[in-house]
Design a protein around this motif. Structure first.
Motif, PDB file in Angstrom:
ATOM      1  N   LEU A   2      -5.778   1.631   4.277  1.00 49.87           N
ATOM      2  CA  LEU A   2      -5.133   2.655   2.995  1.00 49.87           C
ATOM      3  C   LEU A   2      -5.740   2.187   1.749  1.00 49.87           C
ATOM      4  O   LEU A   2      -6.205   3.004   0.917  1.00 49.87           O
ATOM      5  CB  LEU A   2      -3.642   2.232   3.045  1.00 49.87           C
ATOM      6  CG  LEU A   2      -3.001   2.701   4.493  1.00 49.87           C
ATOM      7  CD1 LEU A   2      -1.672   2.276   4.306  1.00 49.87           C
ATOM      8  CD2 LEU A   2      -3.050   4.356   4.430  1.00 49.87           C
ATOM      9  N   GLN A   3      -6.114   0.965   1.486  1.00 50.83           N
ATOM     10  CA  GLN A   3      -6.618   0.349   0.346  1.00 50.83           C
ATOM     11  C   GLN A   3      -8.085   0.962   0.170  1.00 50.83           C
ATOM     12  O   GLN A   3      -8.224   1.547  -1.228  1.00 50.83           O
ATOM     13  CB  GLN A   3      -6.669  -1.051   0.148  1.00 50.83           C
ATOM     14  CG  GLN A   3      -7.223  -1.823  -1.050  1.00 50.83           C
ATOM     15  CD  GLN A   3      -7.332  -3.270  -0.794  1.00 50.83           C
ATOM     16  OE1 GLN A   3      -8.348  -3.700  -0.670  1.00 50.83           O
ATOM     17  NE2 GLN A   3      -6.232  -3.993  -0.721  1.00 50.83           N
ATOM     18  N   HIS A  55      -3.322   1.639  -9.127  1.00 50.18           N
ATOM     19  CA  HIS A  55      -4.747   1.709  -8.951  1.00 50.18           C
ATOM     20  C   HIS A  55      -4.727   1.238  -7.333  1.00 50.18           C
ATOM     21  O   HIS A  55      -3.785   0.587  -6.735  1.00 50.18           O
ATOM     22  CB  HIS A  55      -5.498   0.602  -9.784  1.00 50.18           C
ATOM     23  CG  HIS A  55      -4.887  -0.875  -9.537  1.00 50.18           C
ATOM     24  ND1 HIS A  55      -5.311  -1.863  -8.722  1.00 50.18           N
ATOM     25  CD2 HIS A  55      -4.213  -1.260 -10.429  1.00 50.18           C
ATOM     26  CE1 HIS A  55      -4.743  -3.012  -8.966  1.00 50.18           C
ATOM     27  NE2 HIS A  55      -4.071  -2.734  -9.902  1.00 50.18           N
ATOM     28  N   PRO A  56      -5.888   1.314  -6.564  1.00 52.53           N
ATOM     29  CA  PRO A  56      -5.916   1.122  -5.120  1.00 52.53           C
ATOM     30  C   PRO A  56      -5.660  -0.509  -4.772  1.00 52.53           C
ATOM     31  O   PRO A  56      -5.381  -0.445  -3.345  1.00 52.53           O
ATOM     32  CB  PRO A  56      -7.254   1.432  -4.820  1.00 52.53           C
ATOM     33  CG  PRO A  56      -7.731   2.439  -6.000  1.00 52.53           C
ATOM     34  CD  PRO A  56      -7.284   1.686  -7.026  1.00 52.53           C
ATOM     35  N   GLU A 105       0.872  -1.275  -0.092  1.00 49.07           N
ATOM     36  CA  GLU A 105      -0.125  -0.160  -0.017  1.00 49.07           C
ATOM     37  C   GLU A 105       1.058   1.234  -0.034  1.00 49.07           C
ATOM     38  O   GLU A 105       0.407   2.381  -0.614  1.00 49.07           O
ATOM     39  CB  GLU A 105      -0.942  -0.049   1.192  1.00 49.07           C
ATOM     40  CG  GLU A 105      -2.276  -0.729   0.917  1.00 49.07           C
ATOM     41  CD  GLU A 105      -1.844  -2.131   0.647  1.00 49.07           C
ATOM     42  OE1 GLU A 105      -2.595  -2.582  -0.328  1.00 49.07           O
ATOM     43  OE2 GLU A 105      -1.261  -2.946   1.320  1.00 49.07           O
ATOM     44  N   PHE A 126      -9.634   8.114  -4.767  1.00 45.44           N
ATOM     45  CA  PHE A 126      -8.888   8.134  -6.158  1.00 45.44           C
ATOM     46  C   PHE A 126      -9.736   7.502  -7.021  1.00 45.44           C
ATOM     47  O   PHE A 126      -9.488   7.624  -8.245  1.00 45.44           O
ATOM     48  CB  PHE A 126      -7.694   7.706  -6.195  1.00 45.44           C
ATOM     49  CG  PHE A 126      -6.795   8.404  -4.971  1.00 45.44           C
ATOM     50  CD1 PHE A 126      -6.863   9.640  -4.654  1.00 45.44           C
ATOM     51  CD2 PHE A 126      -5.783   7.599  -4.181  1.00 45.44           C
ATOM     52  CE1 PHE A 126      -5.967  10.247  -3.557  1.00 45.44           C
ATOM     53  CE2 PHE A 126      -4.977   8.074  -3.244  1.00 45.44           C
ATOM     54  CZ  PHE A 126      -5.207   9.516  -2.980  1.00 45.44           C
ATOM     55  N   LEU A 136       0.416   4.214  -2.872  1.00 51.12           N
ATOM     56  CA  LEU A 136       0.506   5.672  -2.433  1.00 51.12           C
ATOM     57  C   LEU A 136       1.472   6.311  -3.249  1.00 51.12           C
ATOM     58  O   LEU A 136       1.266   7.531  -3.678  1.00 51.12           O
ATOM     59  CB  LEU A 136       0.388   5.782  -0.894  1.00 51.12           C
ATOM     60  CG  LEU A 136      -0.720   5.246  -0.137  1.00 51.12           C
ATOM     61  CD1 LEU A 136      -0.737   5.413   1.292  1.00 51.12           C
ATOM     62  CD2 LEU A 136      -2.053   5.999  -0.544  1.00 51.12           C
ATOM     63  N   ALA A 165      -7.965   4.633  -0.377  1.00 44.78           N
ATOM     64  CA  ALA A 165      -7.427   5.179  -1.738  1.00 44.78           C
ATOM     65  C   ALA A 165      -8.596   4.919  -2.726  1.00 44.78           C
ATOM     66  O   ALA A 165      -8.718   5.810  -3.797  1.00 44.78           O
ATOM     67  CB  ALA A 165      -6.162   4.327  -2.070  1.00 44.78           C
ATOM     68  N   ASN A 166      -9.507   3.945  -2.660  1.00 45.09           N
ATOM     69  CA  ASN A 166     -10.585   3.733  -3.503  1.00 45.09           C
ATOM     70  C   ASN A 166     -11.520   4.890  -3.201  1.00 45.09           C
ATOM     71  O   ASN A 166     -11.990   5.139  -4.435  1.00 45.09           O
ATOM     72  CB  ASN A 166     -11.019   2.326  -3.373  1.00 45.09           C
ATOM     73  CG  ASN A 166     -12.121   1.909  -4.191  1.00 45.09           C
ATOM     74  OD1 ASN A 166     -12.048   2.001  -5.426  1.00 45.09           O
ATOM     75  ND2 ASN A 166     -13.239   1.351  -3.627  1.00 45.09           N
ATOM     76  N   TYR A 195       0.400   6.771  -6.644  1.00 49.02           N
ATOM     77  CA  TYR A 195      -0.462   8.048  -7.030  1.00 49.02           C
ATOM     78  C   TYR A 195       0.015   9.418  -6.787  1.00 49.02           C
ATOM     79  O   TYR A 195      -0.202  10.434  -7.371  1.00 49.02           O
ATOM     80  CB  TYR A 195      -1.808   8.027  -5.810  1.00 49.02           C
ATOM     81  CG  TYR A 195      -2.685   7.121  -6.259  1.00 49.02           C
ATOM     82  CD1 TYR A 195      -3.485   7.455  -7.165  1.00 49.02           C
ATOM     83  CD2 TYR A 195      -2.967   5.554  -5.490  1.00 49.02           C
ATOM     84  CE1 TYR A 195      -4.554   6.620  -7.875  1.00 49.02           C
ATOM     85  CE2 TYR A 195      -4.007   5.066  -6.116  1.00 49.02           C
ATOM     86  CZ  TYR A 195      -4.714   5.240  -7.147  1.00 49.02           C
ATOM     87  OH  TYR A 195      -5.797   4.556  -7.530  1.00 49.02           O
TER      88      TYR A 195
END
Length: 299
Positions: free
Chosen positions: A115-116, A223-224, A51, A123, A55, A119-120, A58
């Motif tokens: 965190l996953q 991607h997440p 993760e 983002f 990040l 992020a989803n 991103y």
């Protein structure tokens, strides 16, 4: 069998797969450097390792969206993820240091999911990429193509590995990290603030992963749900190389990259992830057998 036959009939394809695997493996090694550091110093297996890579990717992508070259994302992602790692240590990780290893696995697994999903939500689940625009190197009359960004990633892995060695051996913080890894209680008696050492170690781990993630965003996609394969890869590399072995981590990462590249071509991309997890099982079984032999020998 058809894939094997293609490799036999077109040896240049094997050269392409080999070079891609060597260069890809360097990025795997970057993610594994930090895991080896955290595991060796803090006795924590960080399941959120991938993760941090995600990040960092991103960070590079949004810099690219803002009009900056994504290569700038490598140092920026390292700084951003260092701060995030430092904050996560002081909010979560410090609670599981000196606890049972299984507790750290559960804690970082929960952090990974958090965190996953964040992020989803923030983002979106779309696949993103940051175009580096570096072009490619053509070899063997144009039959072998090597993107320059992969060469940059390979060079970055070598540089980070060298800097990490110098940092651990020459700097005061590096010496404090090594002392804490050898014996945390003795280090505290000698005046080392082990809490600060742990925070710096976890932040350094996140920074290395962030730099790796920026390279991933330029080389492939982000991607997440990117994290788990990188966590598994880093874990395998550290198991093979051993804790504290920076060169071993680099060579193990390169070896994994080559093996995965050939497996993806021979078995198909849909079975490439299955190959990674199967290889993890084989490595764990082999490692357990080897350790049991060592214990019998010591007796």
């Amino acid at each position: 069998m058809d894939a094997f036959q293609i490799l036999v009939d077109a040896p240049v394809l094997s050269v392409q797969l080999l070079l891609d695997g060597l260069l890809i493996g360097a990025i795997f090694a970057l993610a594994a450097y930090g895991m080896a550091l955290v595991w060796g110093v803090m006795n924590i297996i960080n399941i959120a390792q991938g993760e941090f890579v995600m990040l960092g990717g991103y960070v590079a992508f949004f810099l690219y969206q803002a009009g900056f070259h994504p290569l700038l994302g490598v140092p920026v992602a390292a700084v951003v993820l260092f701060v995030l790692g430092w904050l996560l240590y002081h909010s979560i990780i410090y609670r599981v240091v000196d606890k049972d290893l299984f507790i750290s696995i559960l804690a970082t697994f929960g952090l990974s999911i958090l965190l996953q999903q964040l992020a989803n939500e923030l983002f979106g689940a779309d696949v993103r990429t940051a175009e580096a625009g570096f072009g490619s190197l053509f070899l063997l009359d144009g039959l072998v193509v090597v993107p320059h960004i992969k060469l940059v990633a390979f060079a970055a892995a070598l540089v980070v590995g060298g800097l990490l060695l110098v940092f651990l051996r020459k700097s005061r913080l590096g010496q404090a990290i090594r002392a804490t890894a050898q014996n945390a209680r003795a280090a505290r008696i000698m005046g080392v603030n082990t809490d600060q050492v742990y925070a710096a170690t976890f932040g350094l781990n996140a920074a290395i992963c962030g730099a790796a993630g920026a390279l991933v965003a330029m080389t492939w996609i982000v991607h997440p749900y990117l994290g788990l394969p990188y966590t598994v890869r880093a874990f395998m590399i550290v198991i093979l190389a051993g804790l504290g072995n920076v060169l071993g981590v680099l060579f193990s990462g390169i070896g994994l990259g080559v093996a995965e590249n050939f497996a993806g071509f021979i078995m198909g991309a849909e079975l490439q992830a299955a190959f990674i997890f199967s290889l993890l099982v084989v490595i764990l079984v082999w490692r357990r057998f080897w350790l049991s032999r060592e214990r019998r020998y010591l007796k």
